[in-house]
Scaffold this active site. Structure first.
Site, PDB file in Angstrom:
ATOM      1  N   ASP A  35       0.870  -1.167   0.000  1.00 29.16           N
ATOM      2  CA  ASP A  35       0.000   0.000   0.000  1.00 29.16           C
ATOM      3  C   ASP A  35       0.917   1.230   0.000  1.00 29.16           C
ATOM      4  OD1 ASP A  35      -2.335   1.671   0.573  1.00 29.16           O
ATOM      5  OD2 ASP A  35      -1.450   1.835   2.575  1.00 29.16           O
ATOM      6  N   ASP A  50      -0.074   5.209   0.822  1.00 29.30           N
ATOM      7  CA  ASP A  50      -0.257   6.215   1.885  1.00 29.30           C
ATOM      8  C   ASP A  50      -0.304   5.559   3.262  1.00 29.30           C
ATOM      9  OD1 ASP A  50      -0.525   8.421   0.084  1.00 29.30           O
ATOM     10  OD2 ASP A  50      -2.530   7.664  -0.415  1.00 29.30           O
ATOM     11  N   LYS A  76      13.549   5.617  40.449  1.00 31.58           N
ATOM     12  CA  LYS A  76      12.819   5.055  41.596  1.00 31.58           C
ATOM     13  C   LYS A  76      12.274   3.659  41.331  1.00 31.58           C
ATOM     14  CE  LYS A  76      11.253   9.283  43.836  1.00 31.58           C
ATOM     15  NZ  LYS A  76      10.852  10.218  42.775  1.00 31.58           N
ATOM     16  N   GLU A  85      13.192   9.198  26.375  1.00 36.15           N
ATOM     17  CA  GLU A  85      13.812   8.712  27.613  1.00 36.15           C
ATOM     18  C   GLU A  85      15.250   8.236  27.394  1.00 36.15           C
ATOM     19  OE1 GLU A  85      11.953   8.140  30.588  1.00 36.15           O
ATOM     20  OE2 GLU A  85       9.917   8.496  29.850  1.00 36.15           O
ATOM     21  N   LEU A  91      21.853   7.654  29.833  1.00 31.84           N
ATOM     22  CA  LEU A  91      23.270   7.823  29.530  1.00 31.84           C
ATOM     23  C   LEU A  91      24.041   6.705  30.214  1.00 31.84           C
ATOM     24  CD1 LEU A  91      22.016  10.493  28.658  1.00 31.84           C
ATOM     25  CD2 LEU A  91      23.975  11.696  29.619  1.00 31.84           C
ATOM     26  N   HIS A 113      26.592   5.926  31.806  1.00 34.75           N
ATOM     27  CA  HIS A 113      27.685   6.464  32.629  1.00 34.75           C
ATOM     28  C   HIS A 113      27.128   6.728  34.018  1.00 34.75           C
ATOM     29  CE1 HIS A 113      31.311   8.841  33.547  1.00 34.75           C
ATOM     30  NE2 HIS A 113      30.505   9.666  34.176  1.00 34.75           N
ATOM     31  N   TYR A 148      19.331  18.110  35.969  1.00 32.96           N
ATOM     32  CA  TYR A 148      18.148  18.766  35.403  1.00 32.96           C
ATOM     33  C   TYR A 148      18.512  20.159  34.913  1.00 32.96           C
ATOM     34  CZ  TYR A 148      15.263  15.099  37.448  1.00 32.96           C
ATOM     35  OH  TYR A 148      14.703  13.900  37.759  1.00 32.96           O
ATOM     36  N   ARG A 166      15.050  -1.978  18.608  1.00 34.04           N
ATOM     37  CA  ARG A 166      13.811  -2.779  18.622  1.00 34.04           C
ATOM     38  C   ARG A 166      12.605  -1.885  18.824  1.00 34.04           C
ATOM     39  NH1 ARG A 166      11.811  -3.194  23.901  1.00 34.04           N
ATOM     40  NH2 ARG A 166      13.295  -2.440  25.464  1.00 34.04           N
ATOM     41  N   PHE A 171       5.811  -5.943  28.794  1.00 33.67           N
ATOM     42  CA  PHE A 171       6.515  -7.036  29.457  1.00 33.67           C
ATOM     43  C   PHE A 171       5.635  -7.622  30.545  1.00 33.67           C
ATOM     44  CE2 PHE A 171       9.737  -4.625  27.354  1.00 33.67           C
ATOM     45  CZ  PHE A 171      10.662  -5.573  26.943  1.00 33.67           C
TER      46      PHE A 171
HETATM   47  P1  ADP Z   1      12.608  11.752  35.777  1.00 32.69           P
HETATM   48  O1  ADP Z   1      11.353  11.002  35.842  1.00 32.69           O
HETATM   49  O2  ADP Z   1      12.505  13.137  36.289  1.00 32.69           O
HETATM   50  O3  ADP Z   1      13.248  11.693  34.432  1.00 32.69           O
HETATM   51  P2  ADP Z   1      14.514   9.790  36.572  1.00 32.69           P
HETATM   52  O4  ADP Z   1      14.357   8.914  37.759  1.00 32.69           O
HETATM   53  O5  ADP Z   1      14.351   9.187  35.231  1.00 32.69           O
HETATM   54  O6  ADP Z   1      13.562  10.994  36.779  1.00 32.69           O
HETATM   55  O7  ADP Z   1      15.925  10.457  36.703  1.00 32.69           O
HETATM   56  C1  ADP Z   1      16.417  11.191  35.634  1.00 32.69           C
HETATM   57  C2  ADP Z   1      17.442  12.206  36.067  1.00 32.69           C
HETATM   58  O8  ADP Z   1      18.545  11.566  36.657  1.00 32.69           O
HETATM   59  C3  ADP Z   1      17.978  12.916  34.855  1.00 32.69           C
HETATM   60  O9  ADP Z   1      17.199  14.035  34.515  1.00 32.69           O
HETATM   61  C4  ADP Z   1      19.375  13.305  35.307  1.00 32.69           C
HETATM   62  O10 ADP Z   1      19.313  14.578  35.932  1.00 32.69           O
HETATM   63  C5  ADP Z   1      19.753  12.248  36.332  1.00 32.69           C
HETATM   64  N1  ADP Z   1      20.704  11.226  35.890  1.00 32.69           N
HETATM   65  C6  ADP Z   1      21.747  10.775  36.623  1.00 32.69           C
HETATM   66  N2  ADP Z   1      22.427   9.845  35.965  1.00 32.69           N
HETATM   67  C7  ADP Z   1      21.837   9.663  34.772  1.00 32.69           C
HETATM   68  C8  ADP Z   1      22.096   8.825  33.642  1.00 32.69           C
HETATM   69  N3  ADP Z   1      23.137   7.958  33.643  1.00 32.69           N
HETATM   70  N4  ADP Z   1      21.283   8.909  32.576  1.00 32.69           N
HETATM   71  C9  ADP Z   1      20.244   9.767  32.578  1.00 32.69           C
HETATM   72  N5  ADP Z   1      19.934  10.571  33.598  1.00 32.69           N
HETATM   73  C10 ADP Z   1      20.717  10.545  34.706  1.00 32.69           C
HETATM   74  N1  RBF Z   2       9.186   1.045  28.494  1.00 34.20           N
HETATM   75  C1  RBF Z   2       8.293   0.153  28.019  1.00 34.20           C
HETATM   76  O1  RBF Z   2       7.155   0.158  28.427  1.00 34.20           O
HETATM   77  N2  RBF Z   2       8.641  -0.749  27.043  1.00 34.20           N
HETATM   78  C2  RBF Z   2       9.891  -0.827  26.553  1.00 34.20           C
HETATM   79  O2  RBF Z   2      10.151  -1.646  25.671  1.00 34.20           O
HETATM   80  C3  RBF Z   2      10.872   0.088  27.047  1.00 34.20           C
HETATM   81  N3  RBF Z   2      12.143   0.062  26.596  1.00 34.20           N
HETATM   82  C4  RBF Z   2      13.058   0.932  27.090  1.00 34.20           C
HETATM   83  C5  RBF Z   2      14.361   0.885  26.611  1.00 34.20           C
HETATM   84  C6  RBF Z   2      15.327   1.770  27.099  1.00 34.20           C
HETATM   85  C7  RBF Z   2      16.712   1.692  26.572  1.00 34.20           C
HETATM   86  C8  RBF Z   2      14.976   2.720  28.081  1.00 34.20           C
HETATM   87  C9  RBF Z   2      15.991   3.667  28.635  1.00 34.20           C
HETATM   88  C10 RBF Z   2      13.679   2.758  28.566  1.00 34.20           C
HETATM   89  C11 RBF Z   2      12.705   1.869  28.071  1.00 34.20           C
HETATM   90  N4  RBF Z   2      11.405   1.894  28.547  1.00 34.20           N
HETATM   91  C12 RBF Z   2      10.468   1.014  28.034  1.00 34.20           C
HETATM   92  C13 RBF Z   2      10.949   3.111  29.203  1.00 34.20           C
HETATM   93  C14 RBF Z   2      10.805   3.054  30.647  1.00 34.20           C
HETATM   94  O3  RBF Z   2       9.513   2.532  30.884  1.00 34.20           O
HETATM   95  C15 RBF Z   2      10.867   4.505  31.098  1.00 34.20           C
HETATM   96  O4  RBF Z   2      12.176   4.941  30.981  1.00 34.20           O
HETATM   97  C16 RBF Z   2      10.355   4.674  32.470  1.00 34.20           C
HETATM   98  O5  RBF Z   2       8.975   4.528  32.408  1.00 34.20           O
HETATM   99  C17 RBF Z   2      10.701   6.040  33.049  1.00 34.20           C
HETATM  100  O6  RBF Z   2       9.690   6.954  32.815  1.00 34.20           O
HETATM  101 MG    MG Z   3      13.366  10.066  33.265  1.00 37.49          MG
END
Ligand code: ADP
Ligand code: RBF
Ligand code: MG
Length: 388
Positions: free
Chosen positions: A17, A19, A254, A312, A315, A317, A324, A337, A342
């Site tokens: 298809d 569009d 968390k 999302e 990093l 590291h 932030y 993927r 899950f």
């Molecule tokens: P949020 O829901 O606010 O994104 P997260 O629990 O996902 O909270 O935490 C994300 C925050 O953690 C980022 O905004 C950044 O400030 C900090 N942080 C610390 N280490 C890392 C990392 N390795 N990758 C991404 N964010 C990181």
């Molecule tokens: N969330 C999903 O519901 N399904 C996924 O397949 C999924 N894959 C992810 C892969 C990576 C590399 C990362 C960093 C996050 C992924 N998450 C996925 C998102 C995850 O649910 C999300 O980071 C948290 O909900 C934080 O808001």
């Molecule tokens: Mg986050």
């Protein structure tokens, strides 16, 4: 993501298809409606983009007249926007994986047909902007060449006839429900690639539902496999996004123990609409800190069933602190993927860690490593260094 039944059919021919399957027609439709509604003094509403995805022009026009209480009939709206839409055909982008699929099948000698409900002349005009497409199809068949369009099987039966192949040897690839119905009614194998997010459940009559053409596995249908996957990753044309790190759902660290430095998705709605949701990886430049390997998900996080699309990036590291508000720039170089659901939090976490390992290893490959030097990533650092 892929709701997979058994694969009953080995095929030799593919019917596509246009569009919504090969072309991102919805993006252009959005722009046209935006301009049109402003002329009528109506405020553009982003919700309309959700409404038009995967709909026929007539359905879109009907919905717009009703939703915006326009003093026009559906037919009048259609004739007003049709020329605006045709003017934009040159701007319709190929959907992710469309060029790759067409090139792959063509170079492996797989016969392809293009079967679309729109008229043959519209089809030819639209594909003329995409190099190599027209020559790749042995048969191009429009809705004006059959008595009844999809969901009637007629167009697919006619395509098979013109390719001189038995219907049982044809695989149909379709984004819309009427298209899937037509393919099944024709007795063909059908892969559905829904344009609308979270709609996989509606497509249960398809043999397989995939998130994007990037997730198609031709070998499952007896067709030649793609050979561009490298160590569990698919190289893509790099794309770049960046901005200040914002607060997410407060869930990453968390609930999952995996922090993700969220970017404001609304700032990138155009570029995001050109890419499918899924798990990607690349390089992340963080102002004042450096450049790091990164793996990310883009989409609705099916496990948490979010209503908003989020970006999302994790990093790879250990920072030991939050950042932030800092400028984060991403060069996205490969695909891993589709997003998936899950059975448990543990299995989601395990899969994300696996994605992290895949990305970390792949980023050392020459094909990906070069993007670490992208000026886009470095600019952010130069700039912030000047300010500090
Ligand atoms: P949020 O829901 O606010 O994104 P997260 O629990 O996902 O909270 O935490 C994300 C925050 O953690 C980022 O905004 C950044 O400030 C900090 N942080 C610390 N280490 C890392 C990392 N390795 N990758 C991404 N964010 C990181
Ligand atoms: N969330 C999903 O519901 N399904 C996924 O397949 C999924 N894959 C992810 C892969 C990576 C590399 C990362 C960093 C996050 C992924 N998450 C996925 C998102 C995850 O649910 C999300 O980071 C948290 O909900 C934080 O808001
Ligand atoms: Mg986050």
């Amino acid at each position: 993501m892929a709701a997979t039944k058994h694969f009953p059919q080995m095929v030799s021919h593919v019917i596509l298809d246009l569009d919504g399957t090969l072309l991102n027609t919805d993006g252009v439709m959005n722009e046209v409606l935006k301009v049109f509604l402003v002329k009528y003094g109506k405020r553009w509403d982003n919700k309309i983009s959700q409404k038009i995805i995967g709909r026929t022009p007539l359905e879109v026009a009907t919905a717009v007249v009703k939703d915006f209480s326009l003093s026009l009939t559906t037919e009048e709206l259609m004739s007003a926007i049709s020329p605006m839409f045709s003017d934009q055909w040159c701007n319709i982008k190929a959907l992710p994986g469309a060029n790759r699929l067409i090139k792959h099948l063509r170079s492996n000698g797989v016969t392809m047909a293009l079967a679309s409900n729109s008229s043959k002349s519209c089809i030819e005009a639209k594909i003329s902007f995409h190099q190599g497409w027209k020559e790749s199809f042995s048969v191009i068949i429009g809705g004006d060449e059959v008595t009844t369009g999809k969901p009637s099987p007629e167009i697919f039966l006619e395509a098979a006839k013109r390719m001189n192949v038995d219907i049982s040897n044809c695989l149909v690839i379709e984004d819309s429900l009427p298209g899937v119905a037509a393919g099944k009614a024709a007795g063909m194998a059908v892969v559905a690639v829904p344009s609308l997010p979270k709609q996989a459940g509606l497509y249960s009559s398809a043999d397989v539902v995939i998130n994007s053409l990037l997730d198609l596995h031709p070998e499952k249908w007896g067709l030649p496999p793609f050979e561009d996957w490298i160590e569990g990753t698919l190289p893509i044309e790099p794309w770049y996004i960046g901005g200040p790190v914002i607060k997410g759902f407060g869930r990453g660290s968390k609930v999952l123990g995996i922090p993700t430095a969220n970017l404001p998705a609304e700032n990138f709605s155009t570029i995001l609409s050109e890419h499918t949701s899924g798990v990607y990886f690349g390089w992340a430049g963080l102002s004042t800190r450096g450049i790091y390997k990164m793996v990310m998900s883009i989409g609705w996080n099916p496990y948490f069933d979010n209503t908003e699309k989020t970006i999302e990036p994790w990093l790879l590291h250990d920072f030991g602190e939050d950042f932030y508000g800092e400028e984060l720039r991403l060069a996205i170089v490969g695909y891993i993927r589709p997003e998936a659901n899950f059975p448990s939090l543990e299995s989601l976490i395990a899969r994300i860690h696996e994605d992290g390992r895949i990305a970390k290893k792949a980023l050392d490959l020459p094909i990906y490593a070069g993007s670490k030097d992208s000026p886009y990533l470095k600019n952010s650092m130069l700039r912030s260094n000047c300010h500090s």
